[in-house]
Design an enzyme around this catalytic site. Structure first.
Site, short mmCIF file in Angstrom:
data_model
loop_
_atom_site.label_atom_id
_atom_site.label_comp_id
_atom_site.label_asym_id
_atom_site.label_seq_id
_atom_site.Cartn_x
_atom_site.Cartn_y
_atom_site.Cartn_z
N HIS A 42 39.58 40.08 35.06
CA HIS A 42 40.09 39.98 36.29
C HIS A 42 39.90 38.72 36.87
O HIS A 42 40.96 38.10 37.50
CB HIS A 42 39.25 40.96 37.28
CG HIS A 42 39.40 41.10 38.75
ND1 HIS A 42 40.23 41.92 39.29
CD2 HIS A 42 38.97 40.12 39.49
CE1 HIS A 42 40.25 41.63 40.59
NE2 HIS A 42 39.66 40.48 40.74
N GLU A 43 38.74 38.15 36.67
CA GLU A 43 38.37 36.51 37.33
C GLU A 43 39.46 35.70 36.49
O GLU A 43 39.63 34.69 37.09
CB GLU A 43 36.89 36.29 37.07
CG GLU A 43 35.99 37.20 37.63
CD GLU A 43 36.18 37.92 39.06
OE1 GLU A 43 36.81 36.81 39.85
OE2 GLU A 43 36.10 38.83 39.52
#
Ligand code: TRP
Ligand code: ZN
Length: 882
Positions: free
Chosen positions: A302-303
């Site tokens: 995600h990051e």
């Protein structure tokens, strides 16, 4: 500190900034109690801005040391500086402003801005933390190129990191040293980050699809380097996947991840320097469960994915938060689906949506995926913005098909690269490539509440037609009384009641059949399937094609049939689950009349069939056999909730299922062929989960062999999945016995020095249901190892109790509510963001039965009457009480 806690911000008030920052030069002289920040920023008046507009910079609790304009000290009558604002009267068209501010990282317990965690300096700037470091136009539509110089003690702070690529470094007088960083990609201030400290590192080399050599680094507490390998592996897989699937390659020479123990959320996507809550980085078979591994993989991805969806293209303003979050969640979901089982991942994601987002949509905190008003933006990092936001992207992909969707994505990524964009611009990209009008679809972003599809069917045997009548509704939510019908893709199938196979229609009228997907856009629609020879069973919203509730009365027999035969695995899971809920609700009615519950044989047989079905993935079987949670059942009931009654009925069903499954447990477990060596793969995780689920059923059915196996499992576990599972089950099922006390002692002895695992020790105890839970929690917060400044520790007790222990929290005498309210009051003064989030545990208080409702209300009112709360908590409280 901003004192005006009641002020609202509105989307309709958006105005472009008067001044744009072009370059930002930051110099940090780091000391634990007094760090000095020198910011030299070149500003430029935006074309079209008022010629004598003042420059107004945001601050939050700042102390100004000095200010100069274009190299000359500023006269006192040219500017004003308060802790939360710096104003410069009539600046020139282009100028350089230099300010020096002083901050105290050691005293920063809010964990926003510059703070110390585990003795290391780190920052958190999203959403509005940069203004706690220096005066700035702290809004995402101001994007600048940053250069950073860090100076700190060389011995205590050997590692100096910031965004972008590393530059010069060297020694300074007095045992100090410095490092310089330069980030060539213009970025908003919320993506700024620094880390300075003494950490252990692992590195890996990566070559992008474009041939760029990147040095990857993960930095963790010294001595834990051997727990960072899985995160590194997940990072490399994420980078490859994003190149292959979205055509997005990394764009700097280094990429660093830093794990810190004190963090308000999961992780943060700062450009080139992601900072993580360490529980989402560190993993070893001995300390992390399968679920932990899967979360680490998902959050690392995600990051990393934010580098394009969030950083290269950011949000024009915070109302557009879902532009980066919904899209990035969609991307990380797809990544995990590719890494593991797609069907299982979909079920997990829908469960999560229903558990967190549906209640939000159904209560006083409901807001649109793109809110149009907020008091504190930190309160809008919600399941609605993230998870429902991801569902909207998924619906676009379904409506347009994978190829056109990707074309739209590529258009978005190239057209808006380097910009601060809006949802309108995002949607326009898909309209352009598909030549379709998505204006009705856009309502999903602006209307709050979960839509309900009221469905009625009619089978005409002589005409061989099956008609499906669908009416949309969406209940009123705060500030929105009436809603318009939405545009959505609905996957519908018909399963033969005799053949038990998918029926193929000769033709469909009323909506176009796009491979089993039908588009709805009117309040009322009728889809008719022709040439249907046998009576069909309706399989509707397959794969959860739209984030809606379906109001349709399947017969129990039909649910059993779908659970066993639907070609869509999601529907099988869904149908069995609904079947289970009905059993539990029936049991509640029986128990209320002091009668023994009776269980449908069809249901118990279906459970056995799922348990035994070797053609199904173990993870799927385990998920299907997990009864709906108490909270989910409460949500389905919707009103007059008595959590004790739900608990009892659910538990009674678990006993009954357990009695069916226990005789089969050992045979089924053997066929699983559980691996000796721990591998964090989805497949192995599923086997462990199914074996554990069966064991839990055996224990629920009071089997002595199962109990013995449980105690043995706890003793001899070779991984944390099994150990934590056994620990929790022992605490719950053997409450008050020496075995339970012994388990608490042993677990503690083994892991007292590992905070991440110790959190599991706290959480397991806070989760034990029943009246005694309040006393347990009081004891836990008095423990030497408990502390109010570490969010993970606070969440492990306060969060687990208030959101994961319905019978304890909702004790009829209100003691659970009072305990939580007192905790929130205390925490609010330390860390408002975390306090406000914990307060949302009350969001469904109006659904409780009258006595508990009264208790909850008076606890909330008491909080309102007391000492003034932070903007964060007071916003949540006011919305919940209004
Ligand atoms: N943008 C982060 C993410 O989605 C989450 C985030 C927002 C955050 N605000 C935060 C993290 C404050 C920590 C603290 O990944
Ligand atoms: Zn995110």
């Amino acid at each position: 500190m901003r004192t005006d806690t009641a002020k609202s911000f509105y989307l309709k008030d958006y105005r472009a900034p008067d001044y744009l920052a072009r370059t930002v030069d930051l110099r940090f002289v780091l000391h634990p109690e007094q760090s000095e920040v020198t910011a030299t920023v070149s500003y430029e008046r935006r074309k079209g801005a008022d010629g004598d507009a003042p420059l107004v910079l945001d601050g939050d609790g700042l102390e100004l040391v000095s200010a100069s304009l274009d190299g000359k000290p500023l006269a006192g009558d040219r500017y004003s500086a308060t802790p939360d604002r710096f104003t410069l009267a009539s600046p020139p068209q282009r100028f350089t402003l230099k300010t020096v501010t002083r901050v105290n990282p050691g005293a920063n317990t809010a964990l926003s801005g510059l703070y110390l965690s585990g003795g290391n300096y780190c920052t958190q700037c999203e959403a509005e933390g940069f203004r706690r470091i220096t005066y700035f136009t702290d809004r995402p539509d101001v994007m600048a190129v940053y250069s950073v110089r860090l100076e700190a003690d060389a011995k205590q702070t050997p590692l100096l990191l910031s965004n972008g690529n590393p530059g010069r470094k060297g020694k300074l007088a007095g045992g100090r040293h410095f490092a310089e960083w330069h980030d060539p990609h213009p970025k908003p201030s919320y993506l700024f980050a620094l880390v300075a400290g003494d950490l252990g590192s692992i590195h890996r080399a990566y070559v992008t699809s474009e041939g760029r050599k990147v040095k990857l680094g993960i930095h963790v507490q010294k001595g834990k380097e051997n727990q960072a390998g899985y995160a590194m592996d997940a990072l490399v897989r994420s980078m490859r996947w994003d190149e292959e699937v979205f055509g997005c390659a990394y764009d700097l020479d280094v990429f660093n991840i830093v794990a810190v123990p004190d963090f308000n959320m999961g992780a943060m996507e700062n450009k080139g320097l992601n900072i993580f809550n360490d529980k989402y980085v560190l993993a070893s078979p001995e300390t992390a469960t399968d679920t932990d591994y899967a979360r680490i993989e998902g959050i690392v991805a995600h990051e990393y994915f934010h580098n394009w969806t969030g950083n290269r293209i950011t949000c024009r303003d915070w109302f557009q938060l879902c532009l980066k979050e919904g899209l990035t969640v969609y991307r990380d979901q797809e990544f995990s689906a590719d890494m593991r089982s797609r069907a299982v991942k979909r079920i997990e994601d829908v469960s999560l949506l229903r558990a967190h987002q549906f209640p939000e949509d159904a209560g006083p905190l409901a807001h649109p995926v793109r809110p149009d008003r907020y008091r504190e933006i930190n309160n809008f990092y919600t399941a609605t913005v993230y998870e429902k936001g991801a569902e909207l992207v998924r619906m676009i992909a379904t409506l347009l098909g994978p190829d056109v969707f990707m074309k739209g994505m590529r258009r978005y990524l190239s057209k808006h690269d380097g910009e601060a964009a809006t949802i309108e611009q995002f949607i326009a990209c898909f309209e352009a490539v598909s030549k379709r009008d998505l204006s009705r679809f856009f309502l999903w972003y602006t209307q709050a509440g979960t839509p309900v599809l009221h469905v009625a069917t009619h089978y005409d045997r002589s005409r061989k037609t099956f008609a499906v009548d669908i009416e949309q509704s969406q209940a009123p939510t705060p500030g929105q009384a009436r809603k318009k019908p939405l545009h959505m893709p609905l996957a519908v199938g018909l399963v033969g009641s005799v053949s038990k196979q998918d029926l193929k229609a000769e033709k469909v009228t009323g909506a176009e059949d796009q491979g089993g997907i039908f588009e709805l856009s009117q309040r009322r629609q009728k889809i008719t399937f022709h040439g249907i020879d046998e009576k069909p069973v309706l399989s509707i919203n397959r794969g959860f094609s739209a984030p809606v509730e379906i109001d349709y009365r399947h017969l129990d027999r039909e649910l059993g049939l779908l659970a066993a035969h639907d070609s869509d695995l999601f529907m099988r899971w869904q149908s069995f689950r609904l079947f289970a809920s009905r059993q539990i609700f029936a049991a509640m009615r029986s128990l209320a009349r002091r009668k023994k519950p009776v269980w449908k044989k069809e249901f118990l047989d279906a459970a056995v069939k799922i348990a035994e079905n070797g053609d199904l993935e173990p993870a799927f079987r385990a998920m299907a056999l997990t009864l709906p949670s108490e909270t989910e059942l409460a949500r389905l009931l919707g009103r007059n909730i008595n959590p004790d009654a739900i608990y009892k009925a659910r538990r009674a069903l678990s006993n009954a299922v357990g009695e069916q499954l226990e005789p089969l447990r050992e045979t089924i477990t053997e066929t699983l062929d559980l691996p000796d060596r721990f591998e964090p793969s989805g497949a192995d995780a599923g086997k462990r989960e199914l074996a554990n689920r069966l064991l839990a059923y055996g224990v629920h059915a009071d089997s002595e062999t199962a109990e013995a196996a449980l105690v043995e499992k706890f003793r001899a576990a070779t991984n944390m999945t099994d150990r934590e599972f056994a620990f929790r089950l022992i605490l719950q099922e053997m409450q008050g016995t020496p075995a339970a006390e012994d388990a608490v002692t042993r677990f503690h002895e083994r892991y007292r020095d590992d905070p991440i695992v110790l959190d599991k020790w706290f959480a397991a105890q806070a989760a034990v249901s029943g009246r005694g839970a309040v006393a347990t929690c009081r004891k836990l917060v008095a423990d030497d190892a408990f502390n109010w400044t570490n969010p993970n520790r606070v969440r492990s007790v306060i969060g687990t109790f208030s959101s994961g222990n319905p019978t304890g929290f909702n004790r009829a005498d209100g003691a659970g509510y009072r305990f939580i309210i007192d905790a929130i009051r205390k925490l609010d003064a330390i860390n408002p963001q975390v306090a406000a989030r914990l307060l949302t545990a009350f969001r469904s208080w109006r659904m409780l039965e009258p006595e508990r409702r009264k208790q909850a209300q008076s606890a909330l009112r008491r909080l309102k009457k007391g000492r003034k709360l932070s903007r964060d908590s007071s916003e949540i409280l006011d919305r919940m009480l209004s």
